[in-house]
Design an enzyme around this catalytic site. Sequence first.
Site, PDB file in Angstrom:
ATOM      1  N   GLU A   8       0.757  -0.978   0.123  1.00 28.73           N
ATOM      2  CA  GLU A   8       0.107  -0.099   0.003  1.00 28.73           C
ATOM      3  C   GLU A   8       0.771   1.308   0.000  1.00 28.73           C
ATOM      4  O   GLU A   8       1.716   1.501   0.809  1.00 28.73           O
ATOM      5  CB  GLU A   8      -0.934   0.098   1.143  1.00 28.73           C
ATOM      6  CG  GLU A   8      -2.031   1.159   1.149  1.00 28.73           C
ATOM      7  CD  GLU A   8      -1.992   2.180   1.955  1.00 28.73           C
ATOM      8  OE1 GLU A   8      -1.394   3.512   1.319  1.00 28.73           O
ATOM      9  OE2 GLU A   8      -2.082   2.248   3.060  1.00 28.73           O
ATOM     10  N   CYS A  63      -2.224   8.816   3.077  1.00 26.18           N
ATOM     11  CA  CYS A  63      -2.105   8.401   1.745  1.00 26.18           C
ATOM     12  C   CYS A  63      -3.741   8.556   0.974  1.00 26.18           C
ATOM     13  O   CYS A  63      -3.683   8.419  -0.175  1.00 26.18           O
ATOM     14  CB  CYS A  63      -1.722   6.881   1.671  1.00 26.18           C
ATOM     15  SG  CYS A  63      -0.059   6.474   2.011  1.00 26.18           S
TER      16      CYS A  63
END
Length: 462
Positions: A234, A268
Amino acid sequence: MSIATVNPADGETLQTFEPLSDEEIEQRLADADAAFRAYRTTTFEERARLLNGAADLLERESSGVARVITTEMGKTLAAAEAEAAKCVKAMRWYARNAEALLAPEYPAAEDVEDSGAVRARVRYRPLGPVLAVMPWNFPLWQVIRFAAPALMAGNVGLLKHASNVPQTALYLGDLFHRAGFAPGCFQTLLVPSRAVESVLRDPRVVAATLTGSEAAGRSVASVAGDEVKKTVLELGGSDPFVVMPSADIDAAARTAVTARVQNNGQSCIAAKRFIVHTDVYDAFAERFSAGMQGLTVGDPMQPETDVGPLSSKQGRDDLEELVTDALTLGAQALCGGRRPEGLERGYYYEPTVLTGVTEQMRIHREEAFGPVASLYRVRDVDEAIELANDSPFGLSSNVWTQDECETDRFAQDLEAGGIYFNGMTASHPALPFGGVKRSGYGRELSGHGIREFCNTTTVWRA
């Protein structure tokens, strides 16, 4: 980077830590290998008892650990407390649901009768010790969303946390030990980044998961690929936040502020590129910039603070360079665009809204990891989708519209791991989480996440 707690609110180094020696790393690898051989045979009921015990401990200690998190990486105390609560929820969710998520699957007899099987089934079995390379921005949550499903699946974990959150990392290792997990089931490795390769190449480590930068992901993936080991990545994100004419503009603007500055803008999945239809652009821009300008920047321990410092001097400087580059090339700042006055000792940056961003500016392509938003004007759905997809990243996305035809178009054509309509992106234990393109691959959370580090085994019987 040294392994140390440096308070980003004032730049003071509070505590430093010695990295593990080669001998200590070897002992932890041996402990993980031995622990897995026994732990893999435990029942779901036993694993759930242990994980619920860890959740109970974390819930009781959440106030104290929240203060450690705020001291180490600068998020507001309220946000740190909410992060701890979210971890407790996820641990209990996996304790409750893991057995059903990993239940054997039995194909219909008529579907496999030509295979020659009297009976066939699919089983999910644990893989072994998994290395987790985790970031500082959600120092509890990023770890728990790996650890809870991995432990419930019967794996064991080795945590290499970010070097600026060592106290949080040590707390996590201690948490699972105090909850009753056998020694070696979950261990913290206080090691520098350069030690990751040798740990990952060790044959006792069977897989790795990483949340972090694209560069870190490339490094770990290349080593794992060379060793033919499974990875889940990720990585970064530059999520679009699209606003169409049918949207509730007031609600969209309020949510946009939260979506951009959550975790001091260091997430993020924080919305970063705000793509607004020309018919509502002016109204949204006015409300959004006013909301950003009205935020209180300051000491993250104080309840009135909305935005604390960036996690490090380097992070603040990198963000400042992106903004300076954009302004030099012709962008305008509706608000912010500089360091706030009176907070010179810490790594603070003002909430900022930029307009006039073009392809020549670095911020158009690079992730702005801090409270800086880029605002774009578009003419129609096609242009909105084209601009939203014009990014090397594809983590998540937000769309504000009440038009069902537009909803269908965005749901079909946006290149992202998640699409959130009339709200902001948020991870949840029951929903898969991850991205496409340079945002990584694989999924965390939900049944998809718990199966990532399982051996999906076909059992065929004649």
